[in-house]
Design a protein around this motif. Sequence first.
Motif, PDB file in Angstrom:
ATOM      1  N   PHE A  13      15.350  53.954 -17.633  1.00  0.00           N
ATOM      2  CA  PHE A  13      15.599  53.750 -19.064  1.00  0.00           C
ATOM      3  C   PHE A  13      14.638  54.649 -19.833  1.00  0.00           C
ATOM      4  O   PHE A  13      13.430  54.608 -19.582  1.00  0.00           O
ATOM      5  CB  PHE A  13      15.368  52.292 -19.466  1.00  0.00           C
ATOM      6  CG  PHE A  13      16.354  51.335 -18.864  1.00  0.00           C
ATOM      7  CD1 PHE A  13      17.671  51.300 -19.321  1.00  0.00           C
ATOM      8  CD2 PHE A  13      15.977  50.478 -17.841  1.00  0.00           C
ATOM      9  CE1 PHE A  13      18.594  50.414 -18.767  1.00  0.00           C
ATOM     10  CE2 PHE A  13      16.888  49.596 -17.291  1.00  0.00           C
ATOM     11  CZ  PHE A  13      18.197  49.564 -17.745  1.00  0.00           C
ATOM     12  N   VAL A  18      12.892  52.463 -13.383  1.00  0.00           N
ATOM     13  CA  VAL A  18      12.590  51.027 -13.256  1.00  0.00           C
ATOM     14  C   VAL A  18      13.089  50.447 -11.929  1.00  0.00           C
ATOM     15  O   VAL A  18      12.677  49.363 -11.537  1.00  0.00           O
ATOM     16  CB  VAL A  18      13.147  50.196 -14.438  1.00  0.00           C
ATOM     17  CG1 VAL A  18      12.500  50.602 -15.748  1.00  0.00           C
ATOM     18  CG2 VAL A  18      14.657  50.268 -14.531  1.00  0.00           C
ATOM     19  N   ARG A  37       8.286  38.943 -10.615  1.00  0.00           N
ATOM     20  CA  ARG A  37       7.897  38.624 -11.989  1.00  0.00           C
ATOM     21  C   ARG A  37       8.849  39.235 -13.010  1.00  0.00           C
ATOM     22  O   ARG A  37       9.645  40.125 -12.669  1.00  0.00           O
ATOM     23  CB  ARG A  37       6.455  39.038 -12.253  1.00  0.00           C
ATOM     24  CG  ARG A  37       6.218  40.527 -12.340  1.00  0.00           C
ATOM     25  CD  ARG A  37       4.844  40.751 -12.963  1.00  0.00           C
ATOM     26  NE  ARG A  37       3.804  40.288 -12.061  1.00  0.00           N
ATOM     27  CZ  ARG A  37       2.943  41.074 -11.425  1.00  0.00           C
ATOM     28  NH1 ARG A  37       3.015  42.389 -11.575  1.00  0.00           N
ATOM     29  NH2 ARG A  37       2.037  40.581 -10.623  1.00  0.00           N
ATOM     30  N   SER A  38       8.773  38.704 -14.218  1.00  0.00           N
ATOM     31  CA  SER A  38       9.607  39.176 -15.313  1.00  0.00           C
ATOM     32  C   SER A  38       9.398  40.680 -15.505  1.00  0.00           C
ATOM     33  O   SER A  38       8.252  41.140 -15.557  1.00  0.00           O
ATOM     34  CB  SER A  38       9.203  38.408 -16.577  1.00  0.00           C
ATOM     35  OG  SER A  38       9.994  38.806 -17.633  1.00  0.00           O
ATOM     36  N   GLY A  39      10.488  41.420 -15.578  1.00  0.00           N
ATOM     37  CA  GLY A  39      10.403  42.868 -15.766  1.00  0.00           C
ATOM     38  C   GLY A  39      10.336  43.651 -14.463  1.00  0.00           C
ATOM     39  O   GLY A  39      10.288  44.883 -14.474  1.00  0.00           O
ATOM     40  N   ALA A  40      10.364  42.950 -13.322  1.00  0.00           N
ATOM     41  CA  ALA A  40      10.254  43.639 -12.021  1.00  0.00           C
ATOM     42  C   ALA A  40      11.482  44.493 -11.711  1.00  0.00           C
ATOM     43  O   ALA A  40      11.405  45.447 -10.939  1.00  0.00           O
ATOM     44  CB  ALA A  40      10.036  42.619 -10.909  1.00  0.00           C
ATOM     45  N   GLY A  41      12.644  44.108 -12.288  1.00  0.00           N
ATOM     46  CA  GLY A  41      13.857  44.895 -12.061  1.00  0.00           C
ATOM     47  C   GLY A  41      15.018  44.116 -11.458  1.00  0.00           C
ATOM     48  O   GLY A  41      16.025  44.706 -11.063  1.00  0.00           O
ATOM     49  N   LYS A  42      14.926  42.794 -11.416  1.00  0.00           N
ATOM     50  CA  LYS A  42      15.964  41.978 -10.762  1.00  0.00           C
ATOM     51  C   LYS A  42      17.330  42.110 -11.459  1.00  0.00           C
ATOM     52  O   LYS A  42      18.350  42.318 -10.804  1.00  0.00           O
ATOM     53  CB  LYS A  42      15.529  40.492 -10.720  1.00  0.00           C
ATOM     54  CG  LYS A  42      14.182  40.283 -10.027  1.00  0.00           C
ATOM     55  CD  LYS A  42      13.752  38.834 -10.050  1.00  0.00           C
ATOM     56  CE  LYS A  42      13.537  38.258 -11.422  1.00  0.00           C
ATOM     57  NZ  LYS A  42      12.455  38.898 -12.217  1.00  0.00           N
ATOM     58  N   THR A  44      18.354  44.471 -13.465  1.00  0.00           N
ATOM     59  CA  THR A  44      18.850  45.845 -13.333  1.00  0.00           C
ATOM     60  C   THR A  44      19.474  46.032 -11.956  1.00  0.00           C
ATOM     61  O   THR A  44      20.538  46.640 -11.819  1.00  0.00           O
ATOM     62  CB  THR A  44      17.693  46.843 -13.556  1.00  0.00           C
ATOM     63  OG1 THR A  44      17.032  46.499 -14.777  1.00  0.00           O
ATOM     64  CG2 THR A  44      18.186  48.262 -13.626  1.00  0.00           C
ATOM     65  N   GLN A  62      22.849  37.524 -16.990  1.00  0.00           N
ATOM     66  CA  GLN A  62      21.798  36.755 -17.673  1.00  0.00           C
ATOM     67  C   GLN A  62      22.217  36.394 -19.104  1.00  0.00           C
ATOM     68  O   GLN A  62      21.942  35.299 -19.564  1.00  0.00           O
ATOM     69  CB  GLN A  62      20.507  37.572 -17.691  1.00  0.00           C
ATOM     70  CG  GLN A  62      19.286  36.723 -17.970  1.00  0.00           C
ATOM     71  CD  GLN A  62      18.002  37.496 -17.726  1.00  0.00           C
ATOM     72  OE1 GLN A  62      17.834  38.612 -18.234  1.00  0.00           O
ATOM     73  NE2 GLN A  62      17.107  36.923 -16.967  1.00  0.00           N
TER      74      GLN A  62
HETATM   75  N1  LIG Z   1      18.571  48.225 -21.693  1.00  0.00           N
HETATM   76  C1  LIG Z   1      17.310  48.528 -21.423  1.00  0.00           C
HETATM   77  N2  LIG Z   1      16.641  49.483 -22.126  1.00  0.00           N
HETATM   78  C2  LIG Z   1      15.373  49.813 -21.836  1.00  0.00           C
HETATM   79  N3  LIG Z   1      14.645  49.241 -20.855  1.00  0.00           N
HETATM   80  C3  LIG Z   1      15.239  48.283 -20.130  1.00  0.00           C
HETATM   81  C4  LIG Z   1      16.589  47.876 -20.365  1.00  0.00           C
HETATM   82  N4  LIG Z   1      16.907  46.906 -19.473  1.00  0.00           N
HETATM   83  C5  LIG Z   1      15.810  46.708 -18.724  1.00  0.00           C
HETATM   84  N5  LIG Z   1      14.813  47.527 -19.122  1.00  0.00           N
HETATM   85  C6  LIG Z   1      13.474  47.629 -18.517  1.00  0.00           C
HETATM   86  O1  LIG Z   1      13.637  47.672 -17.105  1.00  0.00           O
HETATM   87  C7  LIG Z   1      12.638  46.912 -16.460  1.00  0.00           C
HETATM   88  C8  LIG Z   1      13.307  45.891 -15.539  1.00  0.00           C
HETATM   89  O2  LIG Z   1      14.002  44.947 -16.342  1.00  0.00           O
HETATM   90  P1  LIG Z   1      14.884  43.794 -15.699  1.00  0.00           P
HETATM   91  O3  LIG Z   1      15.586  43.106 -16.831  1.00  0.00           O
HETATM   92  O4  LIG Z   1      15.709  44.370 -14.622  1.00  0.00           O
HETATM   93  O5  LIG Z   1      13.751  42.850 -15.078  1.00  0.00           O
HETATM   94  P2  LIG Z   1      13.886  41.390 -14.478  1.00  0.00           P
HETATM   95  O6  LIG Z   1      13.107  41.389 -13.215  1.00  0.00           O
HETATM   96  O7  LIG Z   1      15.301  40.982 -14.400  1.00  0.00           O
HETATM   97  O8  LIG Z   1      13.142  40.518 -15.589  1.00  0.00           O
HETATM   98  P3  LIG Z   1      13.406  38.983 -16.030  1.00  0.00           P
HETATM   99  O9  LIG Z   1      12.953  38.139 -14.875  1.00  0.00           O
HETATM  100  O10 LIG Z   1      12.520  38.853 -17.236  1.00  0.00           O
HETATM  101  O11 LIG Z   1      14.858  38.838 -16.344  1.00  0.00           O
HETATM  102  C9  LIG Z   1      11.785  46.282 -17.548  1.00  0.00           C
HETATM  103  O12 LIG Z   1      10.624  47.045 -17.702  1.00  0.00           O
HETATM  104  C10 LIG Z   1      12.651  46.370 -18.780  1.00  0.00           C
HETATM  105  O13 LIG Z   1      11.862  46.513 -19.942  1.00  0.00           O
END
Ligand SMILES: Nc1ncnc2c1ncn2[C@@H]1O[C@H](COP(=O)(O)OP(=O)(O)OP(=O)(O)O)[C@@H](O)[C@H]1O
Length: 216
Positions: A13, A18, A37-42, A44, A62
Amino acid sequence: MSGFDLTGLTASFGGERVIGPLSLSVREGDRVALVGRSGAGKSTLINLIHQQVQGHSSLVPQNLGLVNALQVFHNVYMGRLDANATWYNTLTLVRPFARDSREVKALLEELAMPEKVWIPAASLSGGQRQRVAIARALYRKADLLLADEPVSALDGPTAHLVMKLLKQRFRTSVIALHDVELALAYCTRIVGIQDGQVALDEPSDKLTPADIMPLY
Ligand SMILES: Nc1ncnc2c1ncn2[C@@H]1O[C@H](COP(=O)(O)OP(=O)(O)OP(=O)(O)O)[C@@H](O)[C@H]1O
């Protein structure tokens, strides 16, 4: 076939990587919990898998993806839009067929909310909205479930009811879960994601919550 074998998965992104490059093989019968953890990439990663397997999965995103102006019935029916002819879907929008209404109502009964079938999605609570997205995935009847935090808005007993139902109905699944106890209880394999990479991949019966905690 509900398994998949993906290699070289990447996502960026704004020029920032990511996810990946990451490989993930899931065999038919695997029930994978994605933890981290939150933001790890799950999320995505779930979206990448969904794109790769195309129409062969039932997805609980989600953000749930409900249409607020439509009744619960129509939101659930959308799970199988691509299985029916356009004329059938158009007629259903105006006046649903009895057998479809029965099937959707039976699913909502299993999810403890049959009385909401003709209520617009806009009038539901957060936990009810989440169950409508789950009903839509169940109604689709794909072999593979991809779900992103599907029980995050549910109380404890309802979360267990939903996890049991998902386990019964989908032979193969990849579910992002923050609740480590639920992950260990209902999934056969734990895949830990850290900074967009696989940092742990073990059978659930070899792990305790303490083994997973370093990911957080
Ligand atoms: N549409 C987007 N635009 C920019 N950055 C994004 C976008 N979607 C995700 N990210 C970034 O990609 C990284 C992974 O995000 P992701 O939502 O996959 O994490 P996650 O593990 O699912 O988090 P959570 O547990 O909070 O849902 C994060 O740093 C997030 O800020």
